[in-house]
Scaffold this motif. Sequence first.
Motif, short mmCIF file in Angstrom:
data_model
loop_
_atom_site.label_atom_id
_atom_site.label_comp_id
_atom_site.label_asym_id
_atom_site.label_seq_id
_atom_site.Cartn_x
_atom_site.Cartn_y
_atom_site.Cartn_z
N VAL A 95 0.86 -1.18 0.00
CA VAL A 95 0.00 0.00 0.00
C VAL A 95 0.90 1.23 0.00
O VAL A 95 1.99 1.21 0.58
CB VAL A 95 -0.95 0.00 1.22
CG1 VAL A 95 -0.18 0.10 2.53
CG2 VAL A 95 -2.00 1.10 1.13
N THR A 96 0.46 2.28 -0.66
CA THR A 96 1.21 3.53 -0.62
C THR A 96 0.73 4.35 0.58
O THR A 96 -0.41 4.17 1.04
CB THR A 96 0.99 4.36 -1.90
OG1 THR A 96 -0.39 4.78 -1.95
CG2 THR A 96 1.37 3.58 -3.14
N PRO A 97 1.56 5.25 1.06
CA PRO A 97 1.12 6.11 2.16
C PRO A 97 -0.14 6.91 1.80
O PRO A 97 -1.05 7.03 2.63
CB PRO A 97 2.31 7.04 2.40
CG PRO A 97 3.50 6.22 1.99
CD PRO A 97 3.01 5.43 0.80
N ALA A 121 7.89 -6.52 4.90
CA ALA A 121 7.07 -5.86 5.93
C ALA A 121 7.86 -4.73 6.59
O ALA A 121 7.30 -3.66 6.87
CB ALA A 121 6.60 -6.87 6.97
N ARG A 122 9.13 -4.94 6.82
CA ARG A 122 9.98 -3.88 7.40
C ARG A 122 10.06 -2.68 6.47
O ARG A 122 10.02 -1.53 6.92
CB ARG A 122 11.37 -4.41 7.69
CG ARG A 122 11.45 -5.29 8.90
CD ARG A 122 12.90 -5.66 9.24
NE ARG A 122 12.91 -6.57 10.35
CZ ARG A 122 13.45 -7.78 10.32
NH1 ARG A 122 14.04 -8.23 9.23
NH2 ARG A 122 13.41 -8.56 11.39
N VAL A 123 10.18 -2.92 5.17
CA VAL A 123 10.22 -1.84 4.20
C VAL A 123 8.91 -1.05 4.25
O VAL A 123 8.91 0.19 4.25
CB VAL A 123 10.51 -2.38 2.78
CG1 VAL A 123 10.25 -1.32 1.71
CG2 VAL A 123 11.93 -2.91 2.69
N GLN A 124 7.78 -1.78 4.30
CA GLN A 124 6.48 -1.11 4.38
C GLN A 124 6.35 -0.30 5.68
O GLN A 124 5.86 0.83 5.66
CB GLN A 124 5.34 -2.13 4.30
CG GLN A 124 5.02 -2.58 2.91
CD GLN A 124 4.09 -1.61 2.20
OE1 GLN A 124 2.87 -1.73 2.25
NE2 GLN A 124 4.67 -0.63 1.52
N THR A 129 5.45 4.64 8.26
CA THR A 129 5.70 5.47 9.45
C THR A 129 6.52 6.69 9.08
O THR A 129 6.33 7.77 9.64
CB THR A 129 6.38 4.68 10.58
OG1 THR A 129 7.62 4.14 10.10
CG2 THR A 129 5.48 3.55 11.09
N GLY A 130 7.43 6.54 8.11
CA GLY A 130 8.22 7.67 7.64
C GLY A 130 7.36 8.74 6.98
O GLY A 130 7.72 9.92 6.97
N ALA A 131 6.20 8.33 6.46
CA ALA A 131 5.26 9.27 5.85
C ALA A 131 4.27 9.83 6.88
O ALA A 131 3.35 10.55 6.52
CB ALA A 131 4.51 8.58 4.72
N GLY A 132 4.49 9.48 8.15
CA GLY A 132 3.66 10.04 9.22
C GLY A 132 2.43 9.25 9.58
O GLY A 132 1.57 9.73 10.33
#
Length: 156
Positions: A95-97, A121-124, A129-132
């Motif tokens: 899924v995209t942010p 899963a770690r990449v996702q 989370t990096g996208a808030g």
Amino acid sequence: MGVVMFYHLTRSPPEETAQLLLGRALVAGWRVMLRGTDAARLDWWDQRLWLGPEEGFLPHGLAGGPHDADQPVLLGRGEIGNGAQALMLVDGAAVTPDEARGLERVWLLFDGQDDAATAAARVQWKALTGAGLAAQYWSEETGKWQKKAESAGAAG
């Protein structure tokens, strides 16, 4: 904006966890898209969801039919086609942010015995989370589901 919940499967088969979460979503009045990556595997999911749970029936259909928009649970590989408030990701689907921001809930189920699935899963997790986005990591290593980590996401 809801929360993205990562389910690290180490004991339960994916269909058992999916049935539990999908049942809860339907009780909440949500439509759900179950997104996979392979048509044959989505056929497998279709068959499994018709088999259970024992106490209920999970109404669903495979994407590509004339009634996609009416399906409480739609199984597919692409865009959400049933106005879903929730998205379940299986078998390496992503899924995209931006897409996740518009949903009440996203569940990412991944096989804890598969190193590639765990790495994906770690990449996702990092991307979302990096996208808030708010995210939770759930593990069943003790025999029951427990929340092991949480990222609150951006305020706003």
